[in-house]
Design a protein around this motif. Sequence first.
Motif, PDB file in Angstrom:
ATOM      1  N   VAL A 131       0.859  -1.187   0.000  1.00 27.50           N
ATOM      2  CA  VAL A 131       0.000   0.000   0.000  1.00 27.50           C
ATOM      3  C   VAL A 131       0.895   1.237   0.000  1.00 27.50           C
ATOM      4  N   GLY A 132       0.716   2.077  -0.985  1.00 21.03           N
ATOM      5  CA  GLY A 132       1.535   3.283  -1.082  1.00 21.03           C
ATOM      6  C   GLY A 132       1.225   4.050  -2.348  1.00 21.03           C
ATOM      7  N   ASN A 133       1.858   5.198  -2.483  1.00 24.38           N
ATOM      8  CA  ASN A 133       1.664   6.069  -3.638  1.00 24.38           C
ATOM      9  C   ASN A 133       2.925   6.053  -4.488  1.00 24.38           C
ATOM     10  N   PRO A 134       2.850   5.608  -5.736  1.00 20.93           N
ATOM     11  CA  PRO A 134       4.053   5.525  -6.573  1.00 20.93           C
ATOM     12  C   PRO A 134       4.629   6.879  -6.963  1.00 20.93           C
ATOM     13  N   THR A 135       3.947   7.990  -6.611  1.00 27.03           N
ATOM     14  CA  THR A 135       4.514   9.312  -6.885  1.00 27.03           C
ATOM     15  C   THR A 135       5.169   9.917  -5.653  1.00 27.03           C
ATOM     16  N   ILE A 136       5.271   9.134  -4.585  1.00 31.35           N
ATOM     17  CA  ILE A 136       5.964   9.582  -3.375  1.00 31.35           C
ATOM     18  C   ILE A 136       7.272   8.807  -3.271  1.00 31.35           C
TER      19      ILE A 136
END
Length: 378
Positions: A131-136
Amino acid sequence: MLRSLVGSEMCIRDSLNPPDEKIIEEADRVLVLAEDDSTYSLIEDGLSTSPSESIPPGPVVQNVPGEPDHRLFCGWRRDIGDMIRLLDEFVQPGSTLTILCEESVQERQESFEWQGRDMTKLVNLTLIHVVGNPTIRHHLQQMEITKFCSILILADARDISARDSDSHTLAAMLLIRDIQCSHEFGQLTDVKTPALSSSETKMLSMEWFDRAKQMGNGAKIACEVLESHTKRLQTLHSVSEYIMSYEMLSKYIAMISEDPHIHPVLEELFCSYGNEIYIRDVSHYVHPREQISFYGVAVRARRRREVLLGFRCPCVTSAGSKSQIVLNPPDESKRAVRLWDDGSIDGFIVFALDNDELTAMDDGSPRRSRRSSLSVSR
């Protein structure tokens, strides 16, 4: 077969890439590779221009079993379950697929259930949810980005414009490529570096793109883009590949609307069983420093139950190293005797069966999916 004969319409599932003994009957429709209906014609003595008996045997190729690999999907889409099931049929046992997106694991499982996809029945793939944001950048750095042989960045499926979705995709791609470059070559600048002048910034930018182009030769990143303007960006061409998913779907539909008989052909090409298009190494067909014509290579491919469609040439442009695809070259170049292993091309494009399926057909076994326990979703 040298006129790109691939199959006939009758019983098309068994007639794509037929054996040489196949008799073409009057009611059959022949499938050819051509620019348009008006750009080709039947040459009655075409086969006699390059008798197959005069072509010496090609190199002996050992079929080496593939190794398990690790892949990364960044993003989420409602039909990702179909993508995973199909990918499971292509990869080697022990392979992994990591999915990085903001949806929770529970939301993903509910989506799979809604699609009717049971991911516990995967045979070759192991799913890893992150779970995470690929732009961070912080979220990406927590993963072993360098272990992935292939990274696919999916278009943002949320209710946003195509341009905003592409911006999100490009941001993720540049961050991932920068992490790969930093791991391979080290950081370009230190956090304590004072403010740079405009000329120094430009120099660093050029050096970064040079590094990214070098990384592109090994670690592949593919981006799904939605806007036609996005694919013209030099940034995209320099450091990654791109997939225009809507454009591909539109072309698929247009081809079928023009000729419905092409549908089962495209259907087989997009499935994990049957014939597929491969890019084979030059050494599979040509001896070192051997001079032979395109027709000669086609004969050798045919002896392996393959149809030679063309070749791929490396092409260096201002945007970086890219490949130029040459399909069905002109007759003059097909007859010309030349060197093929001099670096001018980096692979032959062939239409062929998977090695396991070819062996099964030679043994008289029925054609089937590579995995009989899991049907292919259409």
